[in-house]
Structures are given as structure tokens and as C-alpha cells.
Design a protein around this motif. Structure first.
Motif, PDB file in Angstrom:
ATOM      1  N   THR A 118       0.842  -1.204   0.000  1.00  0.00           N
ATOM      2  CA  THR A 118       0.000   0.000   0.000  1.00  0.00           C
ATOM      3  C   THR A 118       0.876   1.253   0.000  1.00  0.00           C
ATOM      4  O   THR A 118       1.825   1.358   0.778  1.00  0.00           O
ATOM      5  N   ASP A 119       0.534   2.201  -0.861  1.00  0.00           N
ATOM      6  CA  ASP A 119       1.284   3.456  -0.946  1.00  0.00           C
ATOM      7  C   ASP A 119       0.652   4.579  -0.124  1.00  0.00           C
ATOM      8  O   ASP A 119       1.360   5.427   0.420  1.00  0.00           O
ATOM      9  N   VAL A 120      -0.687   4.589  -0.079  1.00  0.00           N
ATOM     10  CA  VAL A 120      -1.406   5.692   0.561  1.00  0.00           C
ATOM     11  C   VAL A 120      -2.601   5.142   1.341  1.00  0.00           C
ATOM     12  O   VAL A 120      -3.311   4.268   0.842  1.00  0.00           O
ATOM     13  N   ILE A 121      -2.819   5.643   2.550  1.00  0.00           N
ATOM     14  CA  ILE A 121      -4.034   5.346   3.301  1.00  0.00           C
ATOM     15  C   ILE A 121      -4.764   6.662   3.535  1.00  0.00           C
ATOM     16  O   ILE A 121      -4.171   7.637   4.000  1.00  0.00           O
ATOM     17  N   VAL A 122      -6.051   6.684   3.197  1.00  0.00           N
ATOM     18  CA  VAL A 122      -6.865   7.897   3.332  1.00  0.00           C
ATOM     19  C   VAL A 122      -7.869   7.671   4.453  1.00  0.00           C
ATOM     20  O   VAL A 122      -8.628   6.694   4.422  1.00  0.00           O
ATOM     21  N   VAL A 123      -7.884   8.587   5.421  1.00  0.00           N
ATOM     22  CA  VAL A 123      -8.611   8.368   6.675  1.00  0.00           C
ATOM     23  C   VAL A 123      -9.429   9.607   7.039  1.00  0.00           C
ATOM     24  O   VAL A 123      -8.923  10.729   6.948  1.00  0.00           O
ATOM     25  N   PRO A 124     -10.679   9.436   7.476  1.00  0.00           N
ATOM     26  CA  PRO A 124     -11.437  10.593   7.970  1.00  0.00           C
ATOM     27  C   PRO A 124     -10.883  11.087   9.297  1.00  0.00           C
ATOM     28  O   PRO A 124     -10.364  10.301  10.096  1.00  0.00           O
ATOM     29  N   ILE A 125     -11.002  12.397   9.539  1.00  0.00           N
ATOM     30  CA  ILE A 125     -10.534  12.977  10.799  1.00  0.00           C
ATOM     31  C   ILE A 125     -11.652  13.761  11.464  1.00  0.00           C
ATOM     32  O   ILE A 125     -12.285  14.609  10.837  1.00  0.00           O
ATOM     33  N   VAL A 174      -8.898  13.412   5.967  1.00  0.00           N
ATOM     34  CA  VAL A 174      -9.998  14.111   5.297  1.00  0.00           C
ATOM     35  C   VAL A 174     -10.973  14.636   6.345  1.00  0.00           C
ATOM     36  O   VAL A 174     -11.415  13.889   7.221  1.00  0.00           O
ATOM     37  N   GLN A 175     -11.302  15.924   6.235  1.00  0.00           N
ATOM     38  CA  GLN A 175     -12.303  16.537   7.109  1.00  0.00           C
ATOM     39  C   GLN A 175     -13.412  17.168   6.273  1.00  0.00           C
ATOM     40  O   GLN A 175     -13.243  17.442   5.085  1.00  0.00           O
ATOM     41  N   ASN A 195     -17.101  21.983   6.701  1.00  0.00           N
ATOM     42  CA  ASN A 195     -17.874  22.668   7.729  1.00  0.00           C
ATOM     43  C   ASN A 195     -17.150  22.752   9.067  1.00  0.00           C
ATOM     44  O   ASN A 195     -17.397  23.669   9.853  1.00  0.00           O
ATOM     45  N   MET A 196     -16.265  21.795   9.343  1.00  0.00           N
ATOM     46  CA  MET A 196     -15.540  21.805  10.618  1.00  0.00           C
ATOM     47  C   MET A 196     -14.119  21.272  10.417  1.00  0.00           C
ATOM     48  O   MET A 196     -13.778  20.182  10.887  1.00  0.00           O
ATOM     49  N   PRO A 197     -13.262  22.062   9.766  1.00  0.00           N
ATOM     50  CA  PRO A 197     -11.898  21.609   9.461  1.00  0.00           C
ATOM     51  C   PRO A 197     -10.915  21.881  10.604  1.00  0.00           C
ATOM     52  O   PRO A 197      -9.857  22.487  10.422  1.00  0.00           O
ATOM     53  N   SER A 198     -11.240  21.421  11.783  1.00  0.00           N
ATOM     54  CA  SER A 198     -10.470  21.798  12.977  1.00  0.00           C
ATOM     55  C   SER A 198      -9.032  21.297  12.939  1.00  0.00           C
ATOM     56  O   SER A 198      -8.104  22.026  13.315  1.00  0.00           O
ATOM     57  N   ILE A 227     -17.548  13.085  12.470  1.00  0.00           N
ATOM     58  CA  ILE A 227     -16.266  13.795  12.535  1.00  0.00           C
ATOM     59  C   ILE A 227     -16.470  15.304  12.710  1.00  0.00           C
ATOM     60  O   ILE A 227     -15.555  16.090  12.478  1.00  0.00           O
ATOM     61  N   ALA A 228     -17.657  15.707  13.142  1.00  0.00           N
ATOM     62  CA  ALA A 228     -17.947  17.125  13.351  1.00  0.00           C
ATOM     63  C   ALA A 228     -17.445  17.540  14.731  1.00  0.00           C
ATOM     64  O   ALA A 228     -18.208  17.741  15.668  1.00  0.00           O
ATOM     65  N   VAL A 229     -16.131  17.654  14.844  1.00  0.00           N
ATOM     66  CA  VAL A 229     -15.473  17.981  16.106  1.00  0.00           C
ATOM     67  C   VAL A 229     -14.790  19.342  15.954  1.00  0.00           C
ATOM     68  O   VAL A 229     -13.936  19.520  15.076  1.00  0.00           O
ATOM     69  N   GLY A 230     -15.145  20.286  16.808  1.00  0.00           N
ATOM     70  CA  GLY A 230     -14.643  21.643  16.681  1.00  0.00           C
ATOM     71  C   GLY A 230     -13.222  21.854  17.163  1.00  0.00           C
ATOM     72  O   GLY A 230     -12.530  22.752  16.692  1.00  0.00           O
TER      73      GLY A 230
END
Length: 406
Positions: free
Chosen positions: A173-180, A205-206, A209-212, A235-238
Motif C-alpha cells: 500500500t502506498d497511501v491510506i486515506v482516513v477521515p478525521i 480528510v475533514q 464545515n468543521m476543518p479543525s 467527525i464534526a469535532v470543533g
């Protein structure tokens, strides 16, 4: 706070602790997504995890690590829904009391599922921050043991077991994409994956609306962003965690954002092409790939983490409609025409001849800005793509029916 608080050995210990508890979820290649992105895309399907989310891993690892005395005091947690279910299930298996504080607008499915595991539910405020404050107050008032959803080394180590599973099955695997959201998931995966394969890229990835976390990394310090509602409620964490911020700053290569419309589009894509129901947070990595938010992945092997499937069924209709509009497969036309016989039938005939399908039609003479002798016609139309919509607009205009796309 030191990033050494979370180590590969801790993740491996969590992996042993989770045997027989957390499922080793499937990794499946998506041909349609691979063709669209120009790389080899695989999906890590944590939406099929017990409780419908990766959160079971960290929550169970935390509860299992507590002393008997800590569990006897009762556990309190704050959550938008998925951590709640993980904590509630773990508490049930260990025979201890769990109190979960959740936002009042948390998806009903998540509230009911948490309650089904025997936890007491306390609804507080409209956002995760409100639920967190309530949980902290109960910790002090009742003497409960607090189980943080992301800023805890043991919780982070539990989430990191996903990284070990990915590289065990797909070592190239070269890249892992994960929600934050708060950062616990990506922190655990980054620590584990980079310990095993230092050159692997970890992309977060965020929601826009909430790119904290994105703003915190840019500012070089933990930053709080205004609370806005999002399809990606998980993932809507401020405010990200202090420990997770340190780990992300050290190990995560980039954090990108996706819009609400892009999230809706990716949920629809996963329903149609992958035949799986995914909540907004879980769809964010796919949204980032679909909308070219990640650079330098051409020809690479990419794993996108589908982190959860606990979507609120009451929202599915709205989400699907947004996705259809975003992908130009549903369009809304407004036309003002002369109020005379055969006009409406001519318009519907032109739509039919274009191979579009009318879903609804509204014919109104009473609007304030409509002159006498004219009528407003509103059409909801099922279309194939953007070119189809533009061709239909052109055809209507050529026949004397200029339409405005709503």
C-alpha cells in the motif's frame, strides 16, 4: 504532549486484546473508483465492524485496560454516536455501568443502538462539544471513569489495529486515506503504519464545515473552529485533541477537506457502485478521491477507510437527492410561459423527446411576480448527466421556453 505515548507495541497489544471481539474487516478493490481516480483503490470496510464502526476497537481496548476499581465506578463517555456504541458494548461485556452523553440531534439510529447495549443516554446540546462538557461534569459529580473518544493513548492504540490489518493484507500500500474528527483514528493508523512502512503516505480528510485539524496543523497549535452541522456528524469535532494534534503533525502527510455536496455524492456512489450503506464520516475518504483532492496518487495503491455505516435512515432520502443533483442526475427547472392551451403539453413533450423523465410538475398562476397571462412551471426532472441537462435547456430555449436551472 509527547507522541511517544502511543507506540507500535501498544497497537500490537491492543490487537491481541481485540481478538474475538473486533472483526478483521474486509478490504475490497473498487474497479469503478480506481478507473475514476487513475490509481488502484481499495476500501477498508469498517462499516461492517461490530456496532457498525471502527470505534469499537478503541473503546473496547480502553474499557478492557481499566482496573476493576475504575470499572466499578461506572464509565462516562461523550460521543456523536459511534464511540457511544463501542463503550456501551464493552461496558456490557465487562458488567459495568455506562453513561453516554450525546448531542440532542445525534442520529436516532445511533441513540437507539447505544441504548440497546444497556447504556444510560444523556442528551446535551446540539454539538459534540456540548456532550463533552456534560460528560466532564458528570465525571466530577458522580466519580465516573471517563473514556475519551479520541485523545487517549489506549483508545488511539485500539484504532491503530486497522493500520496493521491493512499492511498485513496489502503490504505494498502506498497511501491510506482516513477521515478525521478529533484525530484518534488517523493517529492510531499513522503510528502503526509508519512504524511498519515509514514511506507510506497518510492523508486525512475533514468536512469543510468543521476543518479543525486542518486549521490546527496550519496554525501550528490546537485551534477551535465554529460548530456547523454536517452530514459527517461522526467527525464534526470543533477542537481536535492535544495528543492527536501532536501525532498528526508528526506523522500525517496532508489533511484535505470535502464539501457537504461531495459527501452526499460519495454516499450515493457507495450505495450504487459498492452496494453498501455508509454514513457521512465514512464516505469522506471516497469523496476526497472522487473529487481529486489528493495529489500524486496516479498509479499508486490507495486504501480508503470506510469508517462507519451508521447512517440515519431519516436522512437517506435527502442525502440521495443531494447526491443526484450534484451528479446532474436530477435537475429542477423554472419556466415562465404564456398561459394558453397546449403550452404545458408542448413542454412535457420536449422533455420526453430528450429521454428525460419528469418526476414532478408544478403549474402556478398566483405568484406575485408573474404577470397576468403568464404562468410559472416548475419541473423536477430525472436526467443522465450534465450534458443531458444542458442539451435540454438549449432545446427548451430554442422552442421559446427559456428555463432557469434552480
Amino acid at each position: 504532549m509527547s507522541t511517544s505515548l502511543v507506540t507500535l507495541d501498544m497497537v500490537k497489544e491492543a490487537q491481541e486484546r481485540l481478538k474475538g471481539v473486533a472483526q478483521r474487516t474486509a478490504i475490497m478493490q473498487s474497479t469503478s473508483l480506481s478507473e475514476r481516480c487513475g490509481c488502484e483503490v481499495h476500501l477498508k470496510m469498517e462499516n461492517f465492524q461490530r456496532t457498525g464502526s471502527f470505534k469499537l476497537r478503541g473503546a473496547y481496548n480502553k474499557v478492557a485496560s481499566l482496573t476493576a476499581e475504575e470499572r466499578a465506578r461506572g464509565i462516562v463517555a461523550s460521543s456523536a454516536g459511534n464511540h457511544a456504541q463501542g463503550v456501551a458494548l464493552a461496558a456490557k461485556e465487562y458488567g459495568c455501568k455506562a453513561t453516554i452523553c450525546m448531542p440532542s440531534n445525534a442520529p436516532i439510529a445511533k441513540i437507539e443502538a447505544t441504548h440497546s447495549y444497556g447504556a444510560d443516554i444523556v442528551l446535551a446540546g446540539d454539538f459534540y462539544a456540548d456532550a463533552y462538557e456534560k460528560a466532564c461534569a458528570l465525571e466530577k459529580e458522580k466519580g465516573f471513569t471517563f473514556c475519551h473518544p479520541f485523545d487517549d493513548p489506549v483508545v488511539i492504540a485500539g484504532q491503530g489495529t486497522i493500520g496493521l490489518e491493512i499492511l498485513d493484507e496489502l503490504p505494498d500500500t502506498d497511501v491510506i486515506v482516513v477521515p478525521i474528527g478529533g484525530g484518534g483514528l488517523i493517529s492510531g493508523i499513522a503510528v502503526a503504519a509508519k512504524a511498519v512502512k515509514p514511506d507510506i503516505r497518510i492523508i486525512g480528510v475533514q468536512t469543510q464545515n468543521m476543518p479543525s485539524m486542518q486549521q490546527s496543523v496550519a496554525a501550528g497549535k490546537v485551534t477551535t473552529v465554529p460548530a456547523l452541522k454536517s452530514l459527517a456528524d461522526g467527525i464534526a469535532v470543533g477542537t481536535p485533541g492535544t495528543l492527536t494534534f501532536d501525532i498528526v503533525s508528526k506523522y500525517v502527510d496532508e489533511v484535505v477537506t470535502v464539501s457537504e455536496a461531495e459527501i452526499a455524492e460519495s454516499i450515493l456512489f457507495l450505495l450504487e457502485r459498492v452496494k453498501t450503506a455508509v454514513e457521512g464520516a465514512g464516505a469522506c475518504p471516497v469523496a476526497a478521491l472522487m473529487n481529486n483532492k489528493i495529489n500524486h496518487i496516479e498509479g499508486k495503491k490507495v486504501v480508503a477507510l470506510v469508517s462507519g455505516g451508521n447512517i440515519d435512515v431519516n436522512m437517506i432520502d435527502r442525502i440521495i437527492n443531494n447526491g443526484l443533483v450534484k451528479s446532474w442526475r436530477r435537475a429542477y427547472f423554472d419556466i415562465v410561459v404564456q398561459d394558453k392551451p397546449h403550452v404545458l403539453s408542448t413542454i412535457t413533450g420536449l422533455v420526453s423527446d430528450s429521454n428525460a423523465n419528469i418526476l414532478s410538475i408544478y403549474h402556478d398562476r398566483s405568484q406575485r411576480d408573474i404577470e397576468v397571462g403568464y404562468v410559472h412551471v416548475a419541473l423536477e426532472i430525472e436526467t443522465m448527466n450534465e450534458k443531458h441537462v444542458q442539451n435540454l435547456l438549449t432545446t427548451l430555449a430554442e422552442h421559446g421556453f427559456p428555463a432557469v436551472l434552480r
